[in-house]
Write an enzyme that holds these catalytic residues in place. Structure first.
Site, mmCIF file in Angstrom:
data_model
loop_
_atom_site.group_PDB
_atom_site.id
_atom_site.type_symbol
_atom_site.label_atom_id
_atom_site.label_comp_id
_atom_site.label_asym_id
_atom_site.label_seq_id
_atom_site.Cartn_x
_atom_site.Cartn_y
_atom_site.Cartn_z
ATOM 1 N N SER A 177 0.883 -1.161 -0.005
ATOM 2 C CA SER A 177 0.010 0.010 0.092
ATOM 3 C C SER A 177 0.522 1.191 0.024
ATOM 4 C CB SER A 177 -1.007 -0.118 1.073
ATOM 5 O OG SER A 177 -2.142 -0.833 1.070
ATOM 6 N N SER A 225 2.254 3.425 4.861
ATOM 7 C CA SER A 225 2.647 2.141 5.302
ATOM 8 C C SER A 225 1.992 1.037 4.260
ATOM 9 C CB SER A 225 2.157 1.479 6.759
ATOM 10 O OG SER A 225 0.606 1.765 6.715
ATOM 11 N N GLY A 226 2.342 -0.287 4.264
ATOM 12 C CA GLY A 226 1.923 -1.203 3.538
ATOM 13 C C GLY A 226 2.049 -2.543 3.938
#
EC number: 3.5.2.6
Length: 306
Positions: free
Chosen positions: A89, A252-253
């Site tokens: 993401s 973030s991801g």
């Protein structure tokens, strides 16, 4: 030369190359003793920092990619900077930035309508607005602050799909990032699969271009960084590893194979900002990620840039 001496010499050369501490070269460039000492200390710090990243990989049984840019001194911290990781993401902040680049600010008020069939897993904001739709500004904010996956897909659609997103990154000099799929398929992170991957260096460089360079106008940069500062998913990541009083805006991801990433702008007090990308992965499909790895890697990088 006997074999033992040759082996010792090779080992010494390897160590010298690894830590880049050939002080004998200083005279060739006319460095003073003080300058040479400063250069050597900086290089040795980088070597020590590198070893700390190695230890983190062992501690967390994970693979780590790190790239940091101190925009004041131009010093960089790099560990596996050119190794590919699934970007997960983190793309959402870059996609939102690319949309900002393409559209006048007033277009952010345009309402985008979507259907129930458009919703994908983890869409906490867009699922609440099926009846009314959302403005492009609200969609961008949902994608960055809440990592809403349907919002992410809408941003990709605004750019002409994943390949349109990839093209927008090429326009700012990124020929590394590969974009191929929509949410949630892009999070598969299969080892050896280069679809939907990038590197710590490429992502940090992209983020720097959009937030601190001239790719966006000042007002658009302010909108983007405000969204990042309000991210609700990053408190345990780079923000947790930053020194007290340093402000962090991030995206973030997460994905399969223990993928956990964070890319950020860090604002130390009374100093130029630092751009930091930390990408991580593990070795089995159902592996869980550990936020502490990101936080500890951030601390190592930012401590070196204090």
């Amino acid at each position: 030369m006997n074999v033992k001496r040759k082996a010792t010499l090779k080992f010494g050369i390897c160590i010298g190359l690894l830590c880049v501490s050939f002080t004998g070269f200083n005279s060739l460039f006319g460095s003073t003793h003080a300058e040479a000492k400063s250069i050597e200390n900086t290089k040795m710090t980088s070597c020590i920092t590198n070893q700390k990243f190695v230890q983190l990989e062992k501690k967390f049984d994970a693979r780590l990619g790190v790239y940091a840019i101190d925009t004041g001194s131009n010093k960089t911290i790099a560990y596996r900077p050119n190794e590919r990781f699934a970007y997960a993401s983190t793309y959402k902040v870059l996609a939102a930035a690319a949309v900002l680049k393409q559209k006048p600010i007033e277009k952010l008020n345009d309402v985008i309508r979507y259907t129930k069939e458009d919703l994908v897993t983890y869409s906490p904001i867009t699922e609440k607005h099926l009846d009314t739709g959302m403005s492009l500004k609200e969609i961008s904010e949902a994608a960055i602050r809440y990592s809403d996956n349907t919002a992410g897909n809408i941003l990709l659609q605004q750019l002409g799909g994943p390949k349109g997103f990839e093209k927008s990154l090429k326009q700012i000099g990124d020929h590394v990032t590969k974009a191929d799929r929509f949410e949630t398929d892009l999070n598969s992170a299969i080892p050896g699969d280069i679809r939907d991957t990038s590197t710590a260096k490429a992502l940090a460089t992209d983020l720097k271009a959009f937030t601190l360079g001239n790719t966006l106008t000042t007002d658009k940069r302010t909108i983007l960084t405000d969204w990042m500062r309000g991210n609700a998913t990053g408190d345990e990541l780079i923000r947790a590893g930053a020194p007290a009083g340093w402000e962090v805006g991030d995206k973030s991801g997460a994905g399969s194979y223990g993928t956990r990433n964070d890319i950020a702008i860090v604002w130390p007090p009374d100093r130029a900002p630092i751009v930091l990308a930390i990408l991580t992965k593990r070795f089995t499909k159902d592996a869980e990620y550990d936020n502490a790895l990101i936080a500890e890697a951030a601390k190592v990088a930012l401590d070196d840039l204090k």
